[in-house]
Enzyme design. Structure first.
Site, mmCIF file in Angstrom:
data_model
loop_
_atom_site.group_PDB
_atom_site.id
_atom_site.type_symbol
_atom_site.label_atom_id
_atom_site.label_comp_id
_atom_site.label_asym_id
_atom_site.label_seq_id
_atom_site.Cartn_x
_atom_site.Cartn_y
_atom_site.Cartn_z
ATOM 1 N N HIS A 46 9.935 5.923 20.145
ATOM 2 C CA HIS A 46 8.844 5.457 21.014
ATOM 3 C C HIS A 46 9.205 5.249 22.482
ATOM 4 O O HIS A 46 8.334 5.287 23.339
ATOM 5 C CB HIS A 46 8.181 4.189 20.471
ATOM 6 C CG HIS A 46 7.613 4.357 19.100
ATOM 7 N ND1 HIS A 46 6.801 5.413 18.766
ATOM 8 C CD2 HIS A 46 7.770 3.631 17.962
ATOM 9 C CE1 HIS A 46 6.463 5.311 17.491
ATOM 10 N NE2 HIS A 46 7.045 4.261 16.969
ATOM 11 N N CYS B 162 7.308 -4.778 15.596
ATOM 12 C CA CYS B 162 6.751 -3.798 16.541
ATOM 13 C C CYS B 162 5.328 -4.219 16.916
ATOM 14 O O CYS B 162 4.479 -4.408 16.036
ATOM 15 C CB CYS B 162 6.737 -2.406 15.922
ATOM 16 S SG CYS B 162 8.350 -1.889 15.304
ATOM 17 N N CYS C 40 -0.624 5.914 9.987
ATOM 18 C CA CYS C 40 0.599 5.240 10.460
ATOM 19 C C CYS C 40 0.264 3.920 11.131
ATOM 20 O O CYS C 40 -0.563 3.881 12.037
ATOM 21 C CB CYS C 40 1.302 6.065 11.522
ATOM 22 S SG CYS C 40 2.106 7.522 10.960
ATOM 23 N N CYS D 158 2.100 -2.248 15.570
ATOM 24 C CA CYS D 158 1.978 -1.926 14.142
ATOM 25 C C CYS D 158 1.287 -3.061 13.371
ATOM 26 O O CYS D 158 1.676 -4.226 13.499
ATOM 27 C CB CYS D 158 3.359 -1.670 13.550
ATOM 28 S SG CYS D 158 3.317 -1.283 11.793
ATOM 29 N N CYS E 130 6.809 -6.860 6.665
ATOM 30 C CA CYS E 130 7.929 -6.189 7.340
ATOM 31 C C CYS E 130 8.798 -7.214 8.036
ATOM 32 O O CYS E 130 8.311 -8.225 8.517
ATOM 33 C CB CYS E 130 7.401 -5.187 8.366
ATOM 34 S SG CYS E 130 8.710 -4.130 9.048
ATOM 35 N N CYS F 106 3.574 8.560 0.866
ATOM 36 C CA CYS F 106 4.114 7.651 1.871
ATOM 37 C C CYS F 106 4.226 6.290 1.178
ATOM 38 O O CYS F 106 3.221 5.706 0.776
ATOM 39 C CB CYS F 106 3.163 7.604 3.060
ATOM 40 S SG CYS F 106 3.618 6.390 4.291
ATOM 41 N N GLU G 99 0.832 -1.200 0.000
ATOM 42 C CA GLU G 99 0.000 0.000 0.000
ATOM 43 C C GLU G 99 0.868 1.253 0.000
ATOM 44 O O GLU G 99 1.967 1.253 0.551
ATOM 45 C CB GLU G 99 -0.922 -0.014 1.227
ATOM 46 C CG GLU G 99 -1.927 -1.159 1.125
ATOM 47 C CD GLU G 99 -2.826 -1.327 2.340
ATOM 48 O OE1 GLU G 99 -3.930 -1.853 2.171
ATOM 49 O OE2 GLU G 99 -2.427 -0.968 3.462
HETATM 50 N N1 SAH Z 1 9.876 0.568 9.600
HETATM 51 C C1 SAH Z 1 10.027 1.993 9.477
HETATM 52 C C2 SAH Z 1 9.069 2.572 8.463
HETATM 53 C C3 SAH Z 1 7.607 2.509 8.870
HETATM 54 S S1 SAH Z 1 7.143 4.105 9.359
HETATM 55 C C4 SAH Z 1 9.901 2.646 10.828
HETATM 56 O O1 SAH Z 1 9.500 1.971 11.771
HETATM 57 O O2 SAH Z 1 10.226 3.812 10.972
HETATM 58 C C5 SAH Z 1 5.670 3.883 10.190
HETATM 59 C C6 SAH Z 1 5.622 4.790 11.412
HETATM 60 O O3 SAH Z 1 4.359 4.603 12.065
HETATM 61 C C7 SAH Z 1 6.683 4.436 12.421
HETATM 62 O O4 SAH Z 1 7.122 5.586 13.084
HETATM 63 C C8 SAH Z 1 5.908 3.529 13.366
HETATM 64 O O5 SAH Z 1 6.524 3.430 14.614
HETATM 65 C C9 SAH Z 1 4.568 4.229 13.411
HETATM 66 N N2 SAH Z 1 3.464 3.357 13.794
HETATM 67 C C10 SAH Z 1 3.374 2.020 13.657
HETATM 68 N N3 SAH Z 1 2.187 1.580 14.120
HETATM 69 C C11 SAH Z 1 1.515 2.664 14.545
HETATM 70 C C12 SAH Z 1 0.216 2.862 15.101
HETATM 71 N N4 SAH Z 1 -0.599 1.845 15.288
HETATM 72 N N5 SAH Z 1 -0.148 4.127 15.390
HETATM 73 C C13 SAH Z 1 0.671 5.175 15.167
HETATM 74 N N6 SAH Z 1 1.910 5.049 14.640
HETATM 75 C C14 SAH Z 1 2.323 3.807 14.342
#
Ligand code: SAH
Length: 347
Positions: A222, A118, A339, A121, A114, A107, A94
């Protein structure tokens, strides 16, 4: 047995030139075809009108042009657009177009699924299927640029690598894609308008610095406390904050480019004074700014957005230490485009 034809966009310009000389043609033909493939984004050899019919047939016999296809496009009530992008082998990623008053940001995804884990996510719940090719990343940007012109009457202004995947775990392909995005032979965008976001892989952050890249870097922090960070981002057990810090200091020394930290404040996880103090301390190591991201719930409620008061405590403490902090509201939540929500629900 039929031999699978190679994607012609896997060839560098030099390799294309060599292909033509090896086939008794002029090297210059390689430049022409290269221009068709990247700057003009030709979808078929037939489109290459300044190349002879004979050459086109020869290319057709040797190569394919693998293109992405936007399968479905959803538009949020806030104007955010989400593309479900079908790859040549049927897998789906996506990408998202995020408009504001002054800019439009793409984006984009760097992997199918992935490599990391995390817990908050949605993408992490898909297993990593494969890395995206440079052309597959490039095509996502081209598709969003088109949508930006169509819906918002101006070309794409920024790109963030914050879609699916961990860009630094697909290092070479991400860098090749960016090379084409900034090249005048590609999209000619400024690297200053591109930001790569990583969950924090110290060795690769150092490599970026050594490779003298000109784009910006964001780190999904985080938590600045190892024990909490490795609980919510288990992979980070292997990359303690001391190593992350060292790699970021190295990055800044070489590039002089500020880091952006992405940070979500969750109830009962990091909405406490120790976490705030640890973040403020971490922010002093390298010039940076902090983006406090709104949490987008993905599940049963293990993670919950902290209260406004807790978020204000963060803002107060950071500002008191002279650190720039912004609160990022979610965009495209109603279509699962925000995100951490990218999970191929429609596919
Ligand atoms: N793997 C890379 C690129 C993905 S960016 C990274 O982690 O930076 C996606 C962003 O959204 C990251 O900052 C991640 O921590 C954040 N993210 C992931 N799940 C989320 C959620 N449920 N709510 C808000 N932010 C989230």
């Amino acid at each position: 047995m039929q031999i699978e034809k190679k994607d012609i966009r896997a060839l560098s310009k030099e390799q294309l030139r060599e292909f033509f000389t090896a086939n008794g043609d002029k090297a210059f033909r390689g430049n022409q075809v290269y221009e068709w493939l990247w700057s003009k984004v030709a979808h078929s050899f037939e489109d290459m009108t300044n190349v002879s019919k004979e050459t086109r047939t020869m290319l057709q016999a040797n190569f394919v042009i693998n293109h992405i296809k936007v399968d479905t496009m959803q538009r949020s009530e806030d104007g955010t657009v989400k593309n479900a992008v079908r790859l040549h082998d049927g897998l789906v990623v996506e990408s998202v177009l995020i408009p504001t008053n002054t800019r439009t940001t793409a984006c984009v995804s760097s992997q199918v699924g992935c490599s990391l884990d995390c817990n908050f996510c949605a993408t992490a719940r898909l297993k990593r299927m494969r890395n995206l090719e440079p052309a597959e990343i490039y095509d996502q940007v081209v598709a969003i640029d088109k949508e930006s012109r169509l819906y918002y009457n101006h070309p794409l202004s920024n790109i963030v690598f914050m879609g699916m995947g961990e860009p630094l775990m697909n290092y070479n392909n991400v860098l090749k894609a960016i090379e084409m995005i900034i090249s005048p032979e590609g999209l000619g965008m400024s690297p200053k308008r591109i930001m790569v976001s990583t969950s924090g892989v110290p060795k690769m952050i150092k490599k970026l610095a050594d490779d003298d890249v000109k784009f910006k870097l964001a780190v999904s922090l985080h938590s600045a406390i190892d024990e909490i960070r490795s609980r919510i981002m288990p992979f980070s057990t292997n990359f303690p904050l001391a190593d992350l810090r060292e790699s970021l200091e190295y990055w800044y020394k070489k590039t002089k480019s500020k880091i952006s930290y992405e940070y979500v404040v969750w109830k009962d996880i990091n909405d406490n004074k120790e976490s705030i103090d640890a973040l403020v301390k971490f922010c002093k190591y390298v010039p940076c700014k902090v983006n406090l991201i709104e949490y987008n719930p993905i599940d049963d409620g293990e993670f919950q957005q902290a209260s406004d008061e807790s978020i204000n405590e963060y803002i107060k403490a950071l500002e008191a230490s002279g650190i720039v902090v912004k609160v990022r509201r979610s965009r495209g939540k109603d279509i699962d485009a925000a995100c951490g929500q990218l999970a191929n629900k429609e596919a």
